[in-house]
Scaffold this active site. Structure first.
Site, PDB file in Angstrom:
ATOM      1  N   GLY A  13      15.011  34.693  47.918  1.00 23.64           N
ATOM      2  CA  GLY A  13      16.029  35.029  46.913  1.00 23.64           C
ATOM      3  C   GLY A  13      17.437  34.868  47.453  1.00 23.64           C
ATOM      4  O   GLY A  13      18.332  35.654  47.139  1.00 23.64           O
ATOM      5  N   ARG A  16      21.788  32.509  45.629  1.00 28.49           N
ATOM      6  CA  ARG A  16      22.970  32.836  44.813  1.00 28.49           C
ATOM      7  C   ARG A  16      24.092  33.295  45.722  1.00 28.49           C
ATOM      8  O   ARG A  16      23.969  34.312  46.408  1.00 28.49           O
ATOM      9  CB  ARG A  16      22.630  33.951  43.822  1.00 28.49           C
ATOM     10  CG  ARG A  16      21.739  33.465  42.710  1.00 28.49           C
ATOM     11  CD  ARG A  16      21.476  34.578  41.751  1.00 28.49           C
ATOM     12  NE  ARG A  16      20.857  34.081  40.540  1.00 28.49           N
ATOM     13  CZ  ARG A  16      20.406  34.860  39.575  1.00 28.49           C
ATOM     14  NH1 ARG A  16      20.505  36.168  39.697  1.00 28.49           N
ATOM     15  NH2 ARG A  16      19.862  34.337  38.505  1.00 28.49           N
ATOM     16  N   ASN A 105      13.728  39.604  50.089  1.00 30.80           N
ATOM     17  CA  ASN A 105      14.833  40.045  49.236  1.00 30.80           C
ATOM     18  C   ASN A 105      14.645  39.674  47.761  1.00 30.80           C
ATOM     19  O   ASN A 105      15.153  40.376  46.890  1.00 30.80           O
ATOM     20  CB  ASN A 105      16.140  39.425  49.766  1.00 30.80           C
ATOM     21  CG  ASN A 105      17.270  39.534  48.759  1.00 30.80           C
ATOM     22  OD1 ASN A 105      17.839  40.608  48.578  1.00 30.80           O
ATOM     23  ND2 ASN A 105      17.567  38.450  48.059  1.00 30.80           N
ATOM     24  N   SER A 158      14.300  49.487  46.473  1.00 33.58           N
ATOM     25  CA  SER A 158      15.384  49.925  45.594  1.00 33.58           C
ATOM     26  C   SER A 158      15.396  51.445  45.502  1.00 33.58           C
ATOM     27  O   SER A 158      14.353  52.086  45.652  1.00 33.58           O
ATOM     28  CB  SER A 158      15.173  49.346  44.187  1.00 33.58           C
ATOM     29  OG  SER A 158      16.074  49.932  43.274  1.00 33.58           O
ATOM     30  N   TYR A 171       9.689  47.794  37.346  1.00 31.43           N
ATOM     31  CA  TYR A 171      10.515  47.541  38.536  1.00 31.43           C
ATOM     32  C   TYR A 171      10.390  48.704  39.519  1.00 31.43           C
ATOM     33  O   TYR A 171      10.174  48.507  40.716  1.00 31.43           O
ATOM     34  CB  TYR A 171      11.958  47.336  38.084  1.00 31.43           C
ATOM     35  CG  TYR A 171      12.961  47.063  39.185  1.00 31.43           C
ATOM     36  CD1 TYR A 171      13.070  45.801  39.762  1.00 31.43           C
ATOM     37  CD2 TYR A 171      13.821  48.073  39.627  1.00 31.43           C
ATOM     38  CE1 TYR A 171      14.011  45.553  40.763  1.00 31.43           C
ATOM     39  CE2 TYR A 171      14.757  47.836  40.610  1.00 31.43           C
ATOM     40  CZ  TYR A 171      14.852  46.571  41.174  1.00 31.43           C
ATOM     41  OH  TYR A 171      15.776  46.341  42.163  1.00 31.43           O
ATOM     42  N   LYS A 175       8.759  48.400  43.175  1.00 28.37           N
ATOM     43  CA  LYS A 175       9.550  48.683  44.379  1.00 28.37           C
ATOM     44  C   LYS A 175       8.955  49.864  45.154  1.00 28.37           C
ATOM     45  O   LYS A 175       9.066  49.921  46.387  1.00 28.37           O
ATOM     46  CB  LYS A 175      11.005  48.954  44.000  1.00 28.37           C
ATOM     47  CG  LYS A 175      11.753  47.721  43.458  1.00 28.37           C
ATOM     48  CD  LYS A 175      11.908  46.629  44.510  1.00 28.37           C
ATOM     49  CE  LYS A 175      12.953  45.598  44.127  1.00 28.37           C
ATOM     50  NZ  LYS A 175      13.048  44.490  45.089  1.00 28.37           N
TER      51      LYS A 175
HETATM   52  P1  NAD Z   1      20.184  38.420  42.551  1.00 28.76           P
HETATM   53  O1  NAD Z   1      19.653  38.173  41.186  1.00 28.76           O
HETATM   54  O2  NAD Z   1      21.484  37.840  42.938  1.00 28.76           O
HETATM   55  O3  NAD Z   1      19.090  38.025  43.641  1.00 28.76           O
HETATM   56  C1  NAD Z   1      17.721  38.000  43.395  1.00 28.76           C
HETATM   57  C2  NAD Z   1      17.238  36.625  43.785  1.00 28.76           C
HETATM   58  O4  NAD Z   1      15.813  36.611  43.713  1.00 28.76           O
HETATM   59  C3  NAD Z   1      17.775  35.551  42.830  1.00 28.76           C
HETATM   60  O5  NAD Z   1      18.397  34.530  43.566  1.00 28.76           O
HETATM   61  C4  NAD Z   1      16.513  35.072  42.132  1.00 28.76           C
HETATM   62  O6  NAD Z   1      16.585  33.701  41.748  1.00 28.76           O
HETATM   63  C5  NAD Z   1      15.445  35.351  43.178  1.00 28.76           C
HETATM   64  N1  NAD Z   1      14.091  35.418  42.620  1.00 28.76           N
HETATM   65  C6  NAD Z   1      13.681  36.134  41.547  1.00 28.76           C
HETATM   66  N2  NAD Z   1      12.381  35.902  41.314  1.00 28.76           N
HETATM   67  C7  NAD Z   1      11.961  35.030  42.274  1.00 28.76           C
HETATM   68  C8  NAD Z   1      10.718  34.419  42.561  1.00 28.76           C
HETATM   69  N3  NAD Z   1       9.637  34.647  41.815  1.00 28.76           N
HETATM   70  N4  NAD Z   1      10.657  33.589  43.626  1.00 28.76           N
HETATM   71  C9  NAD Z   1      11.748  33.352  44.393  1.00 28.76           C
HETATM   72  N5  NAD Z   1      12.948  33.891  44.151  1.00 28.76           N
HETATM   73  C10 NAD Z   1      13.048  34.725  43.100  1.00 28.76           C
HETATM   74  O7  NAD Z   1      20.204  40.005  42.720  1.00 28.76           O
HETATM   75  P2  NAD Z   1      20.548  40.968  43.929  1.00 28.76           P
HETATM   76  O8  NAD Z   1      21.210  42.116  43.319  1.00 28.76           O
HETATM   77  O9  NAD Z   1      21.176  40.222  45.036  1.00 28.76           O
HETATM   78  O10 NAD Z   1      19.079  41.460  44.356  1.00 28.76           O
HETATM   79  C11 NAD Z   1      18.503  41.209  45.610  1.00 28.76           C
HETATM   80  C12 NAD Z   1      17.398  42.228  45.853  1.00 28.76           C
HETATM   81  O11 NAD Z   1      17.962  43.534  45.903  1.00 28.76           O
HETATM   82  C13 NAD Z   1      16.341  42.276  44.751  1.00 28.76           C
HETATM   83  O12 NAD Z   1      15.072  42.502  45.315  1.00 28.76           O
HETATM   84  C14 NAD Z   1      16.757  43.477  43.934  1.00 28.76           C
HETATM   85  O13 NAD Z   1      15.671  44.036  43.241  1.00 28.76           O
HETATM   86  C15 NAD Z   1      17.268  44.385  45.037  1.00 28.76           C
HETATM   87  N6  NAD Z   1      18.163  45.449  44.593  1.00 28.76           N
HETATM   88  C16 NAD Z   1      19.375  45.146  44.043  1.00 28.76           C
HETATM   89  C17 NAD Z   1      20.203  46.181  43.642  1.00 28.76           C
HETATM   90  C18 NAD Z   1      21.561  45.940  43.040  1.00 28.76           C
HETATM   91  O14 NAD Z   1      22.198  46.903  42.587  1.00 28.76           O
HETATM   92  N7  NAD Z   1      22.066  44.738  42.992  1.00 28.76           N
HETATM   93  C19 NAD Z   1      19.792  47.499  43.791  1.00 28.76           C
HETATM   94  C20 NAD Z   1      18.544  47.759  44.349  1.00 28.76           C
HETATM   95  C21 NAD Z   1      17.746  46.723  44.765  1.00 28.76           C
END
Ligand code: NAD
Length: 283
Positions: A13, A16, A105, A158, A171, A175
């Site tokens: 992931g 981005r 991630n 998370s 979700y 998690k």
């Molecule tokens: P983001 O959407 O920028 O990143 C998530 C990435 O995962 C994306 O690039 C997406 O294309 C990729 N992805 C999704 N499904 C996929 C798959 N099946 N195969 C390969 N790649 C896949 O979001 P983020 O906020 O940077 O999240 C990163 C991680 O942190 C995630 O696991 C999210 O659940 C976790 N998280 C984020 C937050 C927050 O507030 N942003 C809070 C808690 C946990």
């Protein structure tokens, strides 16, 4: 010498630019690791409105990492798909011969919704992305680490895993499953010198968070800015998190500084949930 000089990391992931994965990949590279950056190319056909996928972004993230003087390998893979993960790991092995650090991630959820309207398809997809994907990446990469005398696995869970989140049953459950997987793998892989730990981020400003906040603002009839103000005032450290806050913890858990830590879960929440953050101390 940099903390991770000569190490090979794989971050899922990571396609981005402003996401947690890409920021982690860059921090690992700054510490000297070469990085396999992977992501899914585009949205799932069955959930066209779910904004997922790196598109062209993955190559740009890889190019940015190479400018730091280490190697980068961009690979498209769907971590919820067994064959796709196997192909990804084989290509990474072909290029680097080993993987020392795995950051699970990739995550997210199509269509958060009230429990009574939550579709089975959205439930299954959410578990597949967040939990099955983490399992598959660990299962395929652990043998490389075992063969190489050890490694570090960091699972991005998370805050929702520990505290729940409205409309996010799948979700939160997925998690929470990641935490169970973390504990079990920590036990099983310790004899092989593989440390397995998890992070529980709270509100981190990324595209995913923005999408969630836009949805929440629409439902509550408020604005994203107002929601952010509310989050900041309920957070003892007074602000939302940044991807860099998570990346710093990832580097720690990937480095020899954490060699005696396994099966641990660290909150990255600015203290959110500790108590009443709106009561200011009297000085
Ligand atoms: P983001 O959407 O920028 O990143 C998530 C990435 O995962 C994306 O690039 C997406 O294309 C990729 N992805 C999704 N499904 C996929 C798959 N099946 N195969 C390969 N790649 C896949 O979001 P983020 O906020 O940077 O999240 C990163 C991680 O942190 C995630 O696991 C999210 O659940 C976790 N998280 C984020 C937050 C927050 O507030 N942003 C809070 C808690 C946990």
């Amino acid at each position: 010498m940099s903390k991770l000089e000569g190490k090979i990391a794989l971050v899922t992931g990571a396609g981005r630019e402003k996401g947690i994965g890409a920021v982690c990949a860059r921090r690992l590279a700054i510490e000297g690791a070469s990085v396999v950056v992977t992501d899914i190319a585009g949205p799932f056909a069955e959930f066209p409105n779910y904004k997922v996928g790196a598109g062209e972004g993955l190559a740009e993230v890889a190019a940015g990492i190479e400018k730091l003087g280490v190697q980068a390998l961009p690979l498209y893979a769907d971590i919820a798909d067994e064959e796709s993960v196997q192909k990804m790991v084989a290509e990474a092995k072909d290029k680097f011969g080993r993987i020392d650090i795995l950051v699970n991630n990739a995550g997210g959820s199509p269509g958060p919704a009230p429990l009574t309207q939550f579709t089975l398809a959205a439930w299954e997809k959410t578990l597949a992305i967040n939990l099955t994907g983490t399992f598959l990446c660990c299962r395929e990469i652990a043998p490389l680490m075992i063969g190489n005398g050890g490694g570090k696995i960091v699972n991005i869970s998370s805050r929702a895993a520990r505290r729940g989140a409205v409309w996010m049953h799948a979700y939160s459950a997925a998690k929470a499953g990641v935490l169970g997987l973390t504990y079990s793998m920590a036990l099983e892989l310790a004899p092989f010198n593989i440390c397995v730990n998890a992070l529980c981020p709270g509100d981190i400003e990324t595209d995913l968070k923005q999408w969630g906040l836009e949805m929440e603002a629409g439902v509550k009839g408020t604005t994203v800015e107002k929601l952010k103000e509310e989050i900041a005032s309920a957070t003892p450290l007074g602000r939302l998190g940044r991807p860099e806050d998570v990346a710093a913890a990832v580097v720690f858990l990937a480095s020899p500084d954490s060699d005696y830590l396994t099966g641990e879960v660290l909150n990255i929440t600015g203290g959110h949930g500790l108590g009443n953050a709106t009561v200011k101390p009297g000085y």
